[in-house]
Each structure stands twice: as structure tokens, then as C-alpha cells.
Scaffold this motif. Structure first.
Motif, mmCIF file in Angstrom:
data_model
loop_
_atom_site.group_PDB
_atom_site.id
_atom_site.type_symbol
_atom_site.label_atom_id
_atom_site.label_comp_id
_atom_site.label_asym_id
_atom_site.label_seq_id
_atom_site.Cartn_x
_atom_site.Cartn_y
_atom_site.Cartn_z
ATOM 1 N N UNK A 145 0.824 -1.207 0.000
ATOM 2 C CA UNK A 145 0.000 0.000 0.000
ATOM 3 C C UNK A 145 0.854 1.250 0.000
ATOM 4 N N UNK A 146 0.317 2.303 0.559
ATOM 5 C CA UNK A 146 1.031 3.587 0.579
ATOM 6 C C UNK A 146 2.327 3.470 1.368
ATOM 7 N N UNK A 147 3.339 4.166 0.896
ATOM 8 C CA UNK A 147 4.646 4.155 1.549
ATOM 9 C C UNK A 147 4.969 5.570 2.015
ATOM 10 N N UNK A 148 5.314 5.677 3.271
ATOM 11 C CA UNK A 148 5.728 6.966 3.822
ATOM 12 C C UNK A 148 7.004 7.421 3.109
ATOM 13 N N UNK A 149 7.088 8.708 2.795
ATOM 14 C CA UNK A 149 8.214 9.230 2.025
ATOM 15 C C UNK A 149 9.552 8.930 2.689
ATOM 16 N N UNK A 150 9.639 9.092 4.006
ATOM 17 C CA UNK A 150 10.915 8.863 4.688
ATOM 18 C C UNK A 150 11.365 7.405 4.557
ATOM 19 N N UNK A 151 10.421 6.472 4.557
ATOM 20 C CA UNK A 151 10.787 5.056 4.383
ATOM 21 C C UNK A 151 11.195 4.784 2.937
ATOM 22 N N UNK A 152 10.562 5.458 2.000
ATOM 23 C CA UNK A 152 10.931 5.332 0.591
ATOM 24 C C UNK A 152 12.372 5.798 0.387
ATOM 25 N N UNK A 153 12.694 6.955 0.944
ATOM 26 C CA UNK A 153 14.057 7.481 0.823
ATOM 27 C C UNK A 153 15.043 6.540 1.502
ATOM 28 N N UNK A 154 14.683 6.054 2.692
ATOM 29 C CA UNK A 154 15.574 5.139 3.408
ATOM 30 C C UNK A 154 15.832 3.864 2.617
ATOM 31 N N UNK A 155 14.827 3.401 1.897
ATOM 32 C CA UNK A 155 15.001 2.189 1.085
ATOM 33 C C UNK A 155 15.955 2.431 -0.074
ATOM 34 N N UNK A 156 16.055 3.660 -0.530
ATOM 35 C CA UNK A 156 16.948 3.981 -1.639
ATOM 36 C C UNK A 156 18.397 4.186 -1.218
ATOM 37 N N UNK A 157 18.629 4.504 0.041
ATOM 38 C CA UNK A 157 19.982 4.837 0.499
ATOM 39 C C UNK A 157 21.016 3.767 0.149
ATOM 40 N N UNK A 158 20.770 2.479 0.427
ATOM 41 C CA UNK A 158 21.803 1.498 0.118
ATOM 42 C C UNK A 158 22.124 1.373 -1.372
ATOM 43 N N UNK A 159 21.130 1.577 -2.217
ATOM 44 C CA UNK A 159 21.360 1.394 -3.650
ATOM 45 C C UNK A 159 21.839 2.664 -4.347
ATOM 46 N N UNK A 160 21.574 3.829 -3.775
ATOM 47 C CA UNK A 160 21.949 5.088 -4.427
ATOM 48 C C UNK A 160 22.520 6.115 -3.452
ATOM 49 N N UNK A 161 23.512 5.747 -2.654
ATOM 50 C CA UNK A 161 24.048 6.726 -1.708
ATOM 51 C C UNK A 161 24.663 7.941 -2.396
ATOM 52 N N UNK A 162 25.183 7.744 -3.592
ATOM 53 C CA UNK A 162 25.794 8.853 -4.338
ATOM 54 C C UNK A 162 24.778 9.940 -4.670
ATOM 55 N N UNK A 163 23.524 9.552 -4.815
ATOM 56 C CA UNK A 163 22.466 10.512 -5.136
ATOM 57 C C UNK A 163 21.860 11.106 -3.866
#
Length: 104
Positions: A16-34
Motif C-alpha cells: 500500500x502507501x509508503x511513507x516518504x521517509x521510508x521510501x528514501x531510506x530504502x533507496x539509500x543502500x542502492x543510491x548513496x551517491x544521489x
């Protein structure tokens, strides 16, 4: 990378809906450079005296300007408890670690 993104999107859609902060946290390991430059920028904006720490007073000053449902003191306690490890201040290192752990 597109296959990984597609798989992550499927998982998010199931939940379902994903809180923005959790979405960003999920991206950190794969895109720390960004993402890390944005996290550093946010930290530096919160660290108003530039001493390398976000203190309870700096958080209270910021939160006093918002219209949160919880009091500024409660919000500061919650953030310092989650990120500060019991300290009355947050370092960039502890903030980065906390954001990275959100997706673990």
C-alpha cells in the motif's frame, strides 16, 4: 538496476502507501551517491550554529515554527531517542546510520 527498481516497486505496491521517509531510506543502500548530498544539506540546515551537531535547542527552534500535532518537546524527544542514541545531540554520522537502518 532497472530490475532491482521494478522488484522494489512491486514490494511497495503490495504494502500500500509508503511513507516518504521510508521510501528514501530504502533507496539509500542502492543510491548513496544521489541521496547523501541531500542528507548532508538537510543536516547542515538543521545545524544552525555549524558545530557539527543538531542539538535539542536547534530542533525545538525549528519545530516551534511548524504546526505539528505533537509538541516540539515531544518531537525533539522522539528524534533524539531514535537517532541520538540517548545523547542530546545528533551527528551527521548518527543521522546517516539511522536513515540507512530504516530500510534494513
Amino acid at each position: 538496476e532497472p530490475a532491482i527498481a521494478a522488484e522494489a516497486a512491486k514490494k511497495f505496491a503490495r504494502m500500500g502507501a509508503v511513507e516518504f521517509s521510508r521510501f528514501v531510506a530504502a533507496l539509500v543502500p542502492s543510491r548513496p551517491d544521489v541521496l547523501m548530498p541531500y542528507l548532508c544539506d538537510a543536516f547542515n540546515r538543521l545545524d544552525t550554529d555549524g558545530d557539527g551537531y543538531i542539538t535539542a535547542d536547534e530542533l525545538r527552534d525549528l519545530l516551534a515554527k511548524t504546526s505539528l500535532k505533537q509538541t516540539a518537546s515531544q518531537a525533539v524527544e522522539n528524534l533524539l531517542g531514535a537517532v541520538g542514541g540517548g545523547e542530546q545531540r545528533v551527528t551527521l554520522e548518527s543521522l546517516t546510520k539511522h536513515v540507512s537502518e530504516l530500510c534494513a
